[in-house]
Structures are given as structure tokens and as C-alpha cells.
Design a protein around this motif. Structure first.
Motif, PDB file in Angstrom:
ATOM      1  N   ASN A   2       0.825  -1.215   0.000  1.00  0.00           N
ATOM      2  CA  ASN A   2       0.000   0.000   0.000  1.00  0.00           C
ATOM      3  C   ASN A   2       0.856   1.260   0.000  1.00  0.00           C
ATOM      4  O   ASN A   2       0.557   2.230  -0.708  1.00  0.00           O
ATOM      5  N   ILE A   3       1.924   1.264   0.789  1.00  0.00           N
ATOM      6  CA  ILE A   3       2.810   2.422   0.840  1.00  0.00           C
ATOM      7  C   ILE A   3       3.502   2.624  -0.502  1.00  0.00           C
ATOM      8  O   ILE A   3       3.620   3.752  -0.999  1.00  0.00           O
ATOM      9  N   LYS A   4       3.950   1.539  -1.126  1.00  0.00           N
ATOM     10  CA  LYS A   4       4.609   1.648  -2.429  1.00  0.00           C
ATOM     11  C   LYS A   4       3.665   2.159  -3.504  1.00  0.00           C
ATOM     12  O   LYS A   4       4.044   2.969  -4.356  1.00  0.00           O
ATOM     13  N   ASN A   5       2.423   1.673  -3.472  1.00  0.00           N
ATOM     14  CA  ASN A   5       1.461   2.043  -4.507  1.00  0.00           C
ATOM     15  C   ASN A   5       0.976   3.475  -4.372  1.00  0.00           C
ATOM     16  O   ASN A   5       0.585   4.094  -5.367  1.00  0.00           O
TER      17      ASN A   5
ATOM     18  N   SER B  68      15.837  -0.277   1.264  1.00  0.00           N
ATOM     19  CA  SER B  68      16.307   0.257  -0.016  1.00  0.00           C
ATOM     20  C   SER B  68      15.247   0.119  -1.095  1.00  0.00           C
ATOM     21  O   SER B  68      14.991   1.060  -1.864  1.00  0.00           O
ATOM     22  N   ASP B  69      14.629  -1.041  -1.168  1.00  0.00           N
ATOM     23  CA  ASP B  69      13.588  -1.264  -2.170  1.00  0.00           C
ATOM     24  C   ASP B  69      12.414  -0.316  -1.966  1.00  0.00           C
ATOM     25  O   ASP B  69      11.887   0.259  -2.928  1.00  0.00           O
ATOM     26  N   LEU B  70      12.008  -0.118  -0.706  1.00  0.00           N
ATOM     27  CA  LEU B  70      10.889   0.777  -0.407  1.00  0.00           C
ATOM     28  C   LEU B  70      11.213   2.214  -0.781  1.00  0.00           C
ATOM     29  O   LEU B  70      10.413   2.901  -1.435  1.00  0.00           O
ATOM     30  N   ILE B  71      12.386   2.680  -0.397  1.00  0.00           N
ATOM     31  CA  ILE B  71      12.764   4.077  -0.634  1.00  0.00           C
ATOM     32  C   ILE B  71      12.978   4.352  -2.113  1.00  0.00           C
ATOM     33  O   ILE B  71      12.486   5.351  -2.656  1.00  0.00           O
TER      34      ILE B  71
END
Length: 433
Positions: A175-178, A204-207
Motif C-alpha cells: 500500500n505504501i509503495k502504490n 532500499s527497495d521501499l525508498i
């Protein structure tokens, strides 16, 4: 000030929806403001609360204009019964029964009730059951869960970290990524938490996946802290075993192309050079000029990052993030005098500085506060290696850090912040020195 949505969390911090909390009293205040004060009535009265109903008169029941009379009756009857329950299992059964019977009305319960159940479960040390309840909402009532998904996902992520079930975390980052603009607060909190506990690949992937979107949103303040985290996630690819101008230039070029951020080449050459600098004694006192001291604090922090990476085999991203807290501390601790001690970690100063850095409006950022304390613990060891501390000075700082950590957790224990469960060990990476 923008108008508060009736289904949004109440700004008073209760965890309830605005319409179920302060809307009525705010409306009353607005009405009072719009009416002239009658001279024959006193300006001040002993009790300015709503009058109690007289004997035989029914108390006023809140009516939601979006619902029919029958639906309002169902919701109010449900709340009346819920408010009289004390047993947690009965409370949850009452909630789930209503969700199954009247799913179309669930949105009128979800925020307030989920928050209430979470508090009760944590108080009884039954957090796992609360997480199971959130998963039930996520799978069976996704329309309800989605209304406050960022808050719920963060709660679940904290629990999974505390249980070391790291492989389950990616599902709750979706949800945060989208929609990083919508969940920007959770993005900041979760990314910092992941870095603090050493989950550098997830962080790292999230940021990297969210920063381009956030930077291009003109409705958000410039997200400097997220950009700094992005630097730490990207830097390991460019910090070669030996200093290289090409590494600096490639880093600056890629940051520009990926995120549209312009970096000063001179500053970053200094950062790279300080990372590779030998572990030698730093000046104990310094003439303070803001730009010079900033360069000094930054240089020390980058050199400290290499120490953490080499001695404790930490991922470079984790080491850089931890050392960043040292740079923050040194800058915040610098007094106004022209001459200053460069490394002052006296208990009173640490308490004051860390409160300024990590406590806002009486609400602590527990993850970053503990990360700062952990960084100071290892920084004292680093300063002994460099020749700035004796073994007794190092030991004294570390003892004071541990006392401050214990005092901090004890002071906030009654609030049962879920992130406190993510840091059971101190220091984070080894036994006592």
C-alpha cells in the motif's frame, strides 16, 4: 486551516473518527461564535459541558446524516452494548458479529474500534491476537482495511519485526509503495524503522520505489529525510575499497538522473574521502564556524560508518544510517560559544539533545531515539580507537547510554508504543564491550 473530513482520524489524537469524537463539540463552539452574547447572561459559567437530560428525558443519540434512521439505530445500539463490555474476547466477538451481519455499516466502526482493540490487546500482552484481527479485516473486509491501511500495515510490520518474521513484511509494504503520497507519514516511519533494525534490502527497495513519486508531488514539503535515506541506500555501490573521483562523479550523476537532485561535487568528494580516512584522533576542541563544524561533524560520521561496517560486518546502508545519527547529535549538541568540546556525551546533554531530535509534541520517535542511543554506544568505542577517549571515558559514556535507554523505555512503557517491541536487545549488534 482545511476542513476536517468526518471520517478522518480526530486531530485530538484519540484514535477515533472525527465525527465520533470532537465534531459535536467543535460544531457547538462554531455556533456559539456565530451568536451574539446576551448581556443578561454571565460570560463565564461553572460547567460549560452539554446539559444532562432531565429525568424521564432520553439522552440525545448521535445521528449520522449518511445513514437511514434504522441504520443509525443499529449503530447506536451496537455502540451502547460495546461500551458496556469489559472482557476483551467478548468485545472482539461483538465486533466480528457486527461486521458479518452488517458489512455495509462497518466503516462506521473500523477506526475507533480497531484502535480500541489494539490498546486492549497490548495492555494484556496479546498483540498477536490483535494482528490476527487486522489480518481478518485485510482479507474479509478490504474496503474497511483500505480506509486506514497505512496505520494498520505499520502496526503489522512492527509486530513482524519483533517476531523476526521478516519474510512476511513485503506484503505489508504494498500500500505504501502504490500510494506513497497518501501514506507519506508511514513511508517515513517504516523506512526509518527498517534501517534502524538492519533490514537494509527491504528499506532500499521501499525508498527507491517511492522517492521519485514523492519528490514530484508539489503538495508535500520537500522530503529531505527520505532523500538522505536514499543516499545511504545507493552509496554502497559507489564506495569502492579505495577512494576514487570516478565513484563520486558516478554517484552524483546517477542521483541526478534517477531523482532530479543536484548534489555539490566538492561536498561529496569530502564525504567519500572521510569515509576512507584512517582511524586517527580528531580535534578535541574546535573553533566554531557553522560551515566548518558541519563539515567536521559530517566527516566524523562517514568515517564512523566505515568502522561499523568493518568491525561488525554491518551492511553499508545500515552503517551509514547509524552514523548519520552521530552527525545529527554533534550538530545539535554544539553550543553557541566560539570554542567547543567536539565530543560531549554527558548525561544531561544527551538527554536534552535527543529529546530535541526525536520527541515532537510529547510524542517520541522511539525507533530513531533508540537508534541514536545505540549509535552513541558504539561511537564511544570508535573514539577510544581513534585516541579521543580513554577506556574509562568510553566505559562511562556507554554506561550512561544504557541508563538513559532504560529510563526512556520505562518512561514510555505505559503508552505501549508497538515499535518498542522491535528493539529487545541493547546494544543492537554485540555483547557488551
Amino acid at each position: 486551516m482545511s476542513k476536517i473530513g468526518r471520517n478522518e482520524p480526530c486531530p485530538c489524537g484519540s484514535g477515533k473518527k472525527y465525527k465520533k469524537c470532537c465534531e459535536a463539540s467543535d460544531l457547538k463552539k462554531e455556533i456559539e461564535k456565530s451568536q451574539p452574547v446576551k448581556k443578561e447572561k454571565p460570560l463565564f459559567i461553572e460547567n460549560d459541558s452539554f446539559p444532562e437530560p432531565s429525568e424521564g428525558e432520553d439522552a440525545e443519540v448521535y445521528q449520522d446524516p449518511d445513514l437511514s434512521e434504522e441504520e443509525n439505530l443499529l449503530v447506536n445500539e451496537w455502540y451502547e452494548h460495546y461500551d458496556n463490555l469489559e472482557d476483551l474476547d467478548e468485545m472482539r466477538s461483538h465486533v466480528e458479529g457486527f461486521l458479518e451481519a452488517y458489512p455495509q455499516l462497518a466503516e462506521y466502526l473500523e477506526l475507533e474500534v480497531a484502535y480500541d482493540l489494539g490498546e486492549q490487546y497490548r495492555e494484556e500482552n496479546r498483540t498477536k491476537e490483535y494482528i490476527e484481527f487486522l489480518d481478518l479485516l485485510r482479507t474479509k473486509h478490504p474496503n474497511i482495511y483500505s480506509q486506514n491501511a497505512g496505520f494498520y500495515d505499520t502496526e503489522v510490520i512492527m509486530y513482524l519485526i519483533s517476531c523476526k518474521e521478516f519474510e512476511k513484511i513485503p506484503k505489508y509494504l504494498t500500500n505504501i509503495k502504490n500510494d506513497p503520497d497518501e501514506y507519506f507519514d508511514q513511508l517515513e516511519e517504516v523506512s526509518g524503522l527498517l534501517l534502524a533494525v538492519g533490514l537494509d534490502e527491504l528499506a532500499s527497495d521501499l525508498i527507491k520505489s517511492t522517492l521519485p513519486t514523492v519528490i514530484n508531488n508539489n503538495d508535500l514539503f520537500y522530503c529531505e529525510s527520505l532523500s538522505v535515506k536514499a543516499f545511504f541506500c545507493l552509496l554502497p555501490s559507489y564506495l569502492h575499497p579505495v577512494y576514487s573521483d570516478n565513484g563520486v562523479k558516478s554517484f552524483i550523476k546517477d542521483i541526478d538522473e534517477s531523482f532530479g537532485l543536484k548534489l555539490d561535487e566538492t561536498i561529496w568528494k569530502a564525504n567519500f574521502a572521510n569515509f576512507h580516512k584512517p582511524f586517527k584522533e580528531w580535534p578535541k576542541r574546535l573553533n566554531k564556524k557553522s560551515e566548518d563544524y558541519t563539515s567536521f561533524a559530517t566527516g566524523v560520521s562517514y568515517n564512523f560508518a566505515r568502522y561499523l561496517h568493518e568491525k561488525y560486518q554491518l551492511p553499508l546502508t545500515t552503517a551509514l544510517f547509524s552514523s548519520f545519527h552521530i552527525g545529527q547529535y554533534l550538530l545539535a549538541a554544539a553550543p553557541e560559544s566560539k570554542k567547543l568540546n567536539t565530543f560531549d556525551f554527558s548525561p544531561g546533554l544527551m538527554d536534552e539533545v535527543l529529546c530535541r531530535l526525536h520527541i515532537s509534541f510529547m510524542i517520541p520517535d522511539i525507533a530513531q531515539l533508540l537508534c541514536s542511543l545505540n549509535s552513541i554506544y558504539y561511537f564511544a568505542e570508535y573514539l577510544e580507537l581513534c585516541g579521543n577517549f580513554t577506556s574509562d571515558e568510553r566505559r562511562k559514556v556507554q554506561e550512561n547510554v544504557k541508563k538513559l535507554r532504560d529510563t526512556t523505555l520505562s518512561g514510555f512503557k505505559e503508552f505501549r508504543f508497538p515499535e518498542m517491541l522491535c528493539f529487545p536487545d541493547f546494544p543492537f549488534w554485540s555483547e557488551e564491550v
